[in-house]
Design a protein around this motif. Structure first.
Motif, short mmCIF file in Angstrom:
data_model
loop_
_atom_site.label_atom_id
_atom_site.label_comp_id
_atom_site.label_asym_id
_atom_site.label_seq_id
_atom_site.Cartn_x
_atom_site.Cartn_y
_atom_site.Cartn_z
N THR A 45 5.70 -12.02 -3.90
CA THR A 45 5.95 -13.06 -2.67
C THR A 45 5.59 -12.80 -1.43
O THR A 45 5.99 -11.89 -0.97
CB THR A 45 7.43 -13.30 -3.08
N ILE A 46 5.06 -13.92 -0.64
CA ILE A 46 4.75 -13.90 0.60
C ILE A 46 5.62 -15.10 1.21
O ILE A 46 5.87 -16.01 0.81
CB ILE A 46 3.17 -13.97 0.99
N VAL A 79 -4.83 -4.78 6.94
CA VAL A 79 -3.71 -3.83 7.11
C VAL A 79 -2.47 -4.63 6.32
O VAL A 79 -1.60 -3.89 5.58
CB VAL A 79 -3.32 -3.63 8.57
N LYS A 80 -2.23 -5.95 6.58
CA LYS A 80 -1.10 -6.31 5.74
C LYS A 80 -1.26 -6.57 4.23
O LYS A 80 -0.37 -6.32 3.41
CB LYS A 80 -1.29 -7.88 6.31
N ILE A 81 -2.72 -6.69 3.83
CA ILE A 81 -2.86 -7.01 2.47
C ILE A 81 -2.49 -5.34 1.71
O ILE A 81 -1.92 -5.21 0.72
CB ILE A 81 -4.41 -7.17 2.26
N LEU A 112 0.85 -1.62 -1.59
CA LEU A 112 1.41 -0.41 -1.81
C LEU A 112 2.97 -0.70 -2.17
O LEU A 112 3.52 -0.11 -3.01
CB LEU A 112 1.58 0.37 -0.42
N HIS A 113 3.58 -1.89 -1.46
CA HIS A 113 4.99 -1.98 -1.85
C HIS A 113 5.24 -2.93 -3.08
O HIS A 113 6.37 -3.15 -3.50
CB HIS A 113 5.67 -2.85 -0.48
N SER A 152 -1.15 -13.63 -6.74
CA SER A 152 -1.74 -12.82 -7.82
C SER A 152 -2.43 -11.33 -7.03
O SER A 152 -2.91 -11.58 -5.97
CB SER A 152 -2.88 -13.34 -8.45
N MET A 153 -1.92 -10.26 -7.57
CA MET A 153 -2.37 -8.94 -7.15
C MET A 153 -3.82 -8.76 -7.27
O MET A 153 -4.49 -8.16 -6.36
CB MET A 153 -1.61 -7.75 -7.84
#
Length: 603
Positions: free
Chosen positions: A135-136, A119-121, A126-127, A84-85
């Protein structure tokens, strides 16, 4: 045996706790069997050693997913497609999380994880702007206690370094090269020897931090590197005479030669013994990626060098490239990109390593006819005008073909073709209609460059003239059927707009109740009907004659009054009326909603 929600949570948290309890410096007792709060399942205490108090608390999230195959549990990585975002935003607020997914098959489990740092979050957000979920990819949790400890300790270190920048714009090295004075990458490793720590580093993401003039703390770079298998993605720019081609390279580890993978297709190796750079090319990646790779090869071959960061590297001599057909392949790919652009298809596409003959033949035929504007022959086609389907590389286009004086055909993309379609009006005279009224359900379902604005514009340009009006009613129905077939939402949205435009016809060429049914059967595929819409359907039924008509049965279907609809269908409609319902989209909708709906016209 299916597990209930509570049993799944218990099974997942038990598996994670058992794995972490192998590490004396970790205390996982803070992981709860049930969610303790939004987005989190508790935390793990990281201790300085086996006896002292904790130095940090790391938030964790634990998910359970069943798998259909035991083999899945042996894989090195996995993916989770329902992140979930909203949860992701909560992870950012907490300065990161270690996200666990436990895969289960019967009584066996395997634990996977992703280290989600600020940073990864931010990069994921953004993408995936505007999406509700994403999906991760996850890595298998190692069994080695030192490697698990490193995951948590490095999470704490990087989380602290990134905490001040969690809401700041992401920094990319290429955008700030003039400001950066130095770049550092840190990793805390454990083990009996340095090689142990390096082996644990394989598979971990590493973060780089830039020292910038005027900033008291290092700034985290969004170009974070990852060790993949036995290679490392390094965030360094690749350029030729000032033109940038790439912002990272892939460097295989543990080899005697210096090997570099650039882009998706290029492998360079520099043997220390030979003192010579060799190039290997394996065409892979998407169309745009391969074009970039081959343009880089051509430019580097012409200049004899390229730059990685600040290091100028010699490029192999041109004679080594003769057998690779780089120029020929690049020419074809650029022509293919021009073709897709002319077909109004802007997305990138996957290009297989080996092109199949059918795909290649169709692409070359379209390039010849559309890009090079040459007449072509069409097998088994003698009509002066024809619509043909072109399929290649998984795409589908409708092509407008006109036979010329030389007996060959000129071809155009259907959406660009400027021609007037026609049909008989009520008096039998040929009148103009939208060209989109010529498209079949298959065309509308599959065409890759479908553009709702062009469809609506074409329909409106002809106007409410009777032939176009009638043809557009059936276009709307075919659009609904195209949606039922393909589940592509833009087809249904276009159908809704078509019927809305038809209902505004000032001359009322068609009974408004028919348009109402078509408009609402479109809407009910997208949402529940409103109170006002339900009232309109009830009035339609109440105002109908004592003998039910197909339009009345359709209204009963939309109101979910299936018993009345079946009775009217079986006892009151003639064969033509039943056939009308069976073959129209309303009949398919009925069969999908009502398991007792009739399946054909035979009683």
């Amino acid at each position: 045996m299916k597990l209930g929600t509570n049993n799944k949570e218990l099974r997942a948290t038990t598996a994670v706790k058992a794995a972490l309890l192998r590490v004396p410096e970790l205390d996982p007792t803070g992981i709860a069997e049930g969610d303790r709060g939004p987005s989190f399942d508790g935390s793990v205490i990281v201790k300085r050693d086996q006896t002292k108090e904790g130095i940090a608390s790391v938030p964790v999230q634990v998910k359970y997913c069943s798998t259909q195959s035991k083999d899945t549990l042996a894989q090195d990585d996995a993916k989770y497609s329902r992140l979930s975002m909203i949860d992701l935003e909560n992870y950012l607020t907490s300065n990161g999380v270690i996200f666990f997914v436990v895969l289960g098959y019967e009584d066996q489990t395997a634990v996977y994880y992703d280290d989600l740092l600020p940073v990864k979050i931010r990069s994921i957000q953004l993408h995936n702007a505007g999406k509700k979920t994403t999906t991760i990819r996850l890595k298998r949790l190692p069994e080695n206690a030192c490697a698990i400890k490193e995951i948590f300790v490095n999470h704490v270190v990087d989380s602290q370094k990134q905490s001040s920048f969690s809401r700041c714009p992401l920094w990319h090295m290429e955008d700030h090269q003039g400001e950066i004075e130095g770049i550092t990458t840190s990793f805390v490793g454990y083990g009996s020897s340095p090689s142990d720590a390096l082996s644990h580093w394989v598979g971990r993401e590493t973060y780089s931090y830039a020292t910038v003039r005027g900033c008291p703390v290092p700034i985290p770079l969004a170009d974070f590197g990852q060790i993949v298998g036995v290679s490392q993605i390094r965030p360094v720019g690749v350029a030729i005479d000032g033109r940038s081609y790439y912002d990272s390279v892939n460097v295989p580890l543990g080899r005697k030669s210096l090997d570099i993978d650039i882009g998706e297709s290029i492998h360079l190796s520099n043997s220390a013994e030979e003192g010579k750079i060799h190039i290997g090319i394996k065409y892979s990646g998407t169309l745009d990626q391969q074009i970039r790779d081959l343009e880089f090869i051509q430019a580097a071959s012409a200049t004899g060098h390229f730059a990685i960061g600040g290091w100028t590297c010699p490029f192999p001599e041109r004679k080594e490239l003769k057998s690779l057909n780089v120029a020929q392949q690049l020419k074809f790919l650029i022509s293919l990109r021009r073709l897709l652009d002319s077909l109004s298809y802007k997305d990138d596409i996957d290009i297989p390593e080996k092109l199949t003959e059918p795909d290649l033949n169709v692409a070359l035929l379209l390039i010849t006819g559309i890009i090079n504007c040459k007449h072509i022959g069409l097998r088994d086609q003698q009509s002066p005008v024809a619509l043909e389907v072109a399929k290649f590389f998984g795409l589908y286009f409708v092509i407008y073909c006109v036979r010329e004086t030389d007996g060959l055909y000129s071809i155009q993309d259907f959406t660009d073709a400027n021609f007037i379609a026609s049909a008989d009006d009520v008096n039998g005279a040929q009148r103009p209609i939208s060209k989109y009224c010529l498209m079949s359900v298959e065309n509308l379902s599959n065409v890759s460059n479908f553009d709702p604005e062009l469809v609506i514009s074409s329909v409106k340009q002809i106007g409410y003239e009777s032939a176009n009006f009638s043809a557009t009613v059936f276009l709307g129905l075919r659009l609904i059927e195209a949606y039922d077939t393909s589940k592509k939402g833009d087809r249904l949205d276009t159908a809704a707009e078509v019927f809305e435009w038809l209902r505004n016809d000032p001359d009322h060429h068609v009974d408004n109740s028919i348009l109402l049914i078509n408009q609402l059967q479109t809407e009910i595929r997208r949402r529940k009907l409103t109170t006002a819409e339900i009232a309109k359907l009830r009035r339609l039924i109440e105002g109908s004659s004592s003998q039910p008509q197909p339009i009345t049965v359709a209204a009963l279907i939309l109101l979910a009054r299936y018993d009345e609809a079946r009775e009217a269908y079986e006892n009151s409609l003639d064969e033509d009326g039943r056939k009308s319902l069976d073959t129209m989209p309303i009949g398919r909708l009925w069969r999908n909603l009502d398991p007792l709906a009739p399946t054909g016209t035979t009683r």
